[in-house]
Design an enzyme around this catalytic site. Sequence first.
Site, short mmCIF file in Angstrom:
data_model
loop_
_atom_site.label_atom_id
_atom_site.label_comp_id
_atom_site.label_asym_id
_atom_site.label_seq_id
_atom_site.Cartn_x
_atom_site.Cartn_y
_atom_site.Cartn_z
N TYR A 19 0.84 -1.20 0.00
CA TYR A 19 0.00 0.00 0.00
C TYR A 19 0.88 1.26 0.00
O TYR A 19 0.75 2.13 -0.86
CB TYR A 19 -0.93 0.00 1.20
CG TYR A 19 -1.55 1.36 1.48
CD1 TYR A 19 -2.35 1.99 0.54
CD2 TYR A 19 -1.31 2.02 2.69
CE1 TYR A 19 -2.90 3.24 0.79
CE2 TYR A 19 -1.86 3.26 2.94
CZ TYR A 19 -2.65 3.87 1.99
OH TYR A 19 -3.19 5.11 2.24
N ARG B 232 -0.44 7.86 17.93
CA ARG B 232 -0.65 8.20 16.54
C ARG B 232 -1.14 9.64 16.40
O ARG B 232 -1.64 10.25 17.36
CB ARG B 232 -1.70 7.26 15.90
CG ARG B 232 -1.25 5.80 15.83
CD ARG B 232 -0.10 5.62 14.87
NE ARG B 232 0.31 4.23 14.72
CZ ARG B 232 1.29 3.66 15.41
NH1 ARG B 232 1.97 4.37 16.30
NH2 ARG B 232 1.61 2.40 15.22
#
Length: 341
Positions: free
Chosen positions: A137, A215
């Site tokens: 990806y 994150r």
Amino acid sequence: MKLLVTGGAGYIGSVVVQQLLTEGHTVEVLDNLSTGHADSILDGAVWHEADLLQAGRILDSSFDGVVHLAARSLVGESVAHPERYWHGNIVATLALLDAMREAGVRRLVFSSTAAVYGEPAGASIAESDQTMPTNPYGASKLAIDHMLTAEAHAHGLAAISLRYFNVAGASGALRERHDPETHLIPNLLKVAAGQKESASIFGTDYPTEDGTAVRDYIHVLDLAEAHLRALKAAEPGTHEIYNLGTGTGTSVRQVIDAVRDVTGREVAAVEEPRRAGDPAVLVASGQRALQHLGWEPTRDVHQMVTDAWQALNPSTASDPTTPSTTPLTTPPATPSAGGPR
């Protein structure tokens, strides 16, 4: 401007279309609904139910630019079936570039990803950091970035790539509806809504303050605004790359706490082992985007959770079609019943 938005029936794409329409642009959407939703096609946008390989049938000299969001984006799937990402991302984007060149459309904003950096050594990622994607990806997105650089130099394309990690929140009824759903916040909200028994915490032994992964989260409205700014900033013959980040991160446990606070409900979270290849901290620096695009995120994780919860449970909002945090001067366009036009 007259613009084509690929993937405009998807989560991010529909919000980008919403903001473009609100600014008075003419918008056409190219989406085959492989991951998008017909009811996310907004009134005022022309929908072409087609693949990227068919972009040449749509584009002509009347278009001023393209916002390219259509892509395959599941890391796990890309590892199991890399050929889907070579075809669906790389080959399809080449077909789009061919169609743009043939039609004389020379402006493109590309939805890239910070996954192109792989597992960076530092906690805060800058555009100058080495790109070493760890899955097909990320590799497919990096390949497209290289394609855009070459296209800009050879054929005068005005291109900007936007790299970001975790997008969350909602804009009215426009929310995350992935199948399968792999993102943390919508999965936690499904637990709060009674649609799932529990969510998973993958790893509790990271070298972070609370042991869970950290994150960078960006509100989808902030992200859409960056795409609009990039459209105006793109210069012929150049390909610029900007990270979109807050510069600070939020841990998994902090996100869970935010969901519990917003919903007022207990959210069961099961501790699981780390997933292979998951770094402890991934935070993108947004300084270059601030300097060159004048863009910086204004909405925090609590607001992302609040807007996503209201979209999932409209009865919790006083006006579910127009979130109070949307920085728009006129009401946003609303989803239509869908259907090709």
